[in-house]
Design an enzyme around this catalytic site. Sequence first.
Site, PDB file in Angstrom:
ATOM      1  N   GLY A 221       0.891  -1.144  -0.087  1.00  0.00           N
ATOM      2  CA  GLY A 221       0.129   0.149  -0.071  1.00  0.00           C
ATOM      3  C   GLY A 221       0.792   1.251  -0.100  1.00  0.00           C
ATOM      4  O   GLY A 221       1.923   1.080   0.357  1.00  0.00           O
ATOM      5  N   ASP A 342      -6.167  12.465  13.152  1.00  0.00           N
ATOM      6  CA  ASP A 342      -6.606  12.149  11.978  1.00  0.00           C
ATOM      7  C   ASP A 342      -7.210  10.656  11.938  1.00  0.00           C
ATOM      8  O   ASP A 342      -6.746   9.833  11.144  1.00  0.00           O
ATOM      9  CB  ASP A 342      -5.176  11.665  11.152  1.00  0.00           C
ATOM     10  CG  ASP A 342      -5.303  11.730   9.540  1.00  0.00           C
ATOM     11  OD1 ASP A 342      -6.377  12.146   9.137  1.00  0.00           O
ATOM     12  OD2 ASP A 342      -4.281  11.299   8.907  1.00  0.00           O
TER      13      ASP A 342
END
Length: 518
Positions: A221, A342
């Site tokens: 990823g 976040d």
Amino acid sequence: MAAMAPSPGRGAHKHGVIALILCLLVLQREAWGLLCYCEGLCPDHNNFNGTCEAKPNSFCFSAVETVYDVETDQWKEERTYGCLGPDELGLMQCRAYLTKHQRPKNISCCNESDRCNEHLLPQIIHHKPSVAPQGNFLESLLLVTLPLGFVALLAVIMTVWFRYRQRESSMLEYNKPLGLVIGPNDTLSDLIEQSSGSGSGLPLLVQRTIAKQIQLVQSVGKGRYGEVWLGRWRGEKVAVKIFFTTDEASWVRETEIYQTVLLRHENILGFIAADIKGTGSLTQMLLITDYHQLGSLYDYLQNTTLNYFSMIRLSLSTSCGISHLHTEIFGTKGKPAIAHRDIKSKNILVKRNGECCIADFGLAVKYVSENNELDFGNNRKVGTRRYMAPEVLNETINMSCFESLKMADMYSFGLVLWEIVRRCASESGDRYLLADEYQLPYFDCVPPDPSFEDMHEVVCVRGVRPDIPLRWHYNEVLKTMSKVIQECWHANPAARLTALRVKKTLYKFHVSDGTKIV
């Protein structure tokens, strides 16, 4: 009559007399000194006869000076003659001092004969009055600045050396009491269990050793901070996050957070090691953590339909992780409270047992109530726009208040819960209702990559929140989840639920894993 030849005896006698006279003259000069022409700088001004006697092994001199005349405001050359002291070629014995208006220019010396300096004329060097003051100023400036610069440079070198030694000694002290050595058969679990038990991760030297032994297998990823690889250490799978060189601040911050005392928790991504590897022109900043094959919650929800049990398990474990972050633990080695800043489905990983763990702490903030200080680190980036709370979008959030940062996390968590519950199939009476397809929050209101202005218009100006499907109202479990979600994303931060409150609410659900809904 034959011519008479000169007598050799007489010639030799004559040459001997001449040599004797020369020797006497030399001895006389060495004993009595040299007679020099004197003018301007004579030793005895009361008995001046135009000469001075230089001491043995000395010289006569002729000098040219420029003298500033104050009355005429002009510079003029002035010649002087005299005797130098013994073995001193650069200083005049008969000279007491020089006034500030005098500038010696040139001196020539001789000792070939008496009064040899009378016609000795050294080169005249003309003086420019505008240059002299500047030269003196520059000389004085150099005399002051050079020693100061040397001292400052020495101080910098000593400071750097001292800090380096202090860092090395602190690192050794950090590892010394543990006595932790990587054995040939040790696993990562063994090493973590042998560590200090403070929950702050492995010793730094062990981390570096592990990082050097990691073998990268394949990329799994990419994100805005770097790339994630599957790696292996002694056959065990690990996740290796390689940060971009432009995001060094994120690597530093995330490493600091992971090494916080008492941070280790089953719903916080397990930290293993951090290191910087240099390979010539390439520098890699590595963050090594536990590897979770199921990937992020974002990836997992796209391909998985949930039942009540798996939905509650994902939601509850996420709330446990956030609650542990937000909670300050008091004690000798206490844990500061931490705001993530976040929270989103891409920063939450799914474990094989169906629980979640929180990851990506590059924007996290520490808070210690004892001194009421917030530690933001050096990373000034903001979170993901789609998940920003209204007070962040309209810039009314109080960044100096830690409670405000926690409530912003809870708004983002409310959106994550909405993503989870959408993927849960439900039942109403004797009917099974299929789960909704996966979507990001506000998918029907903003573009795929919304701007700050897009989100501000939707969330703050229009007050829109993600749609609650009608089927949620016909099921008690989903109805309760709907209420929790709406209280998390409330426009008023003070009205939002805390992570601990969500955790206690979800604990009350008694849903069996045997409930199968497809």
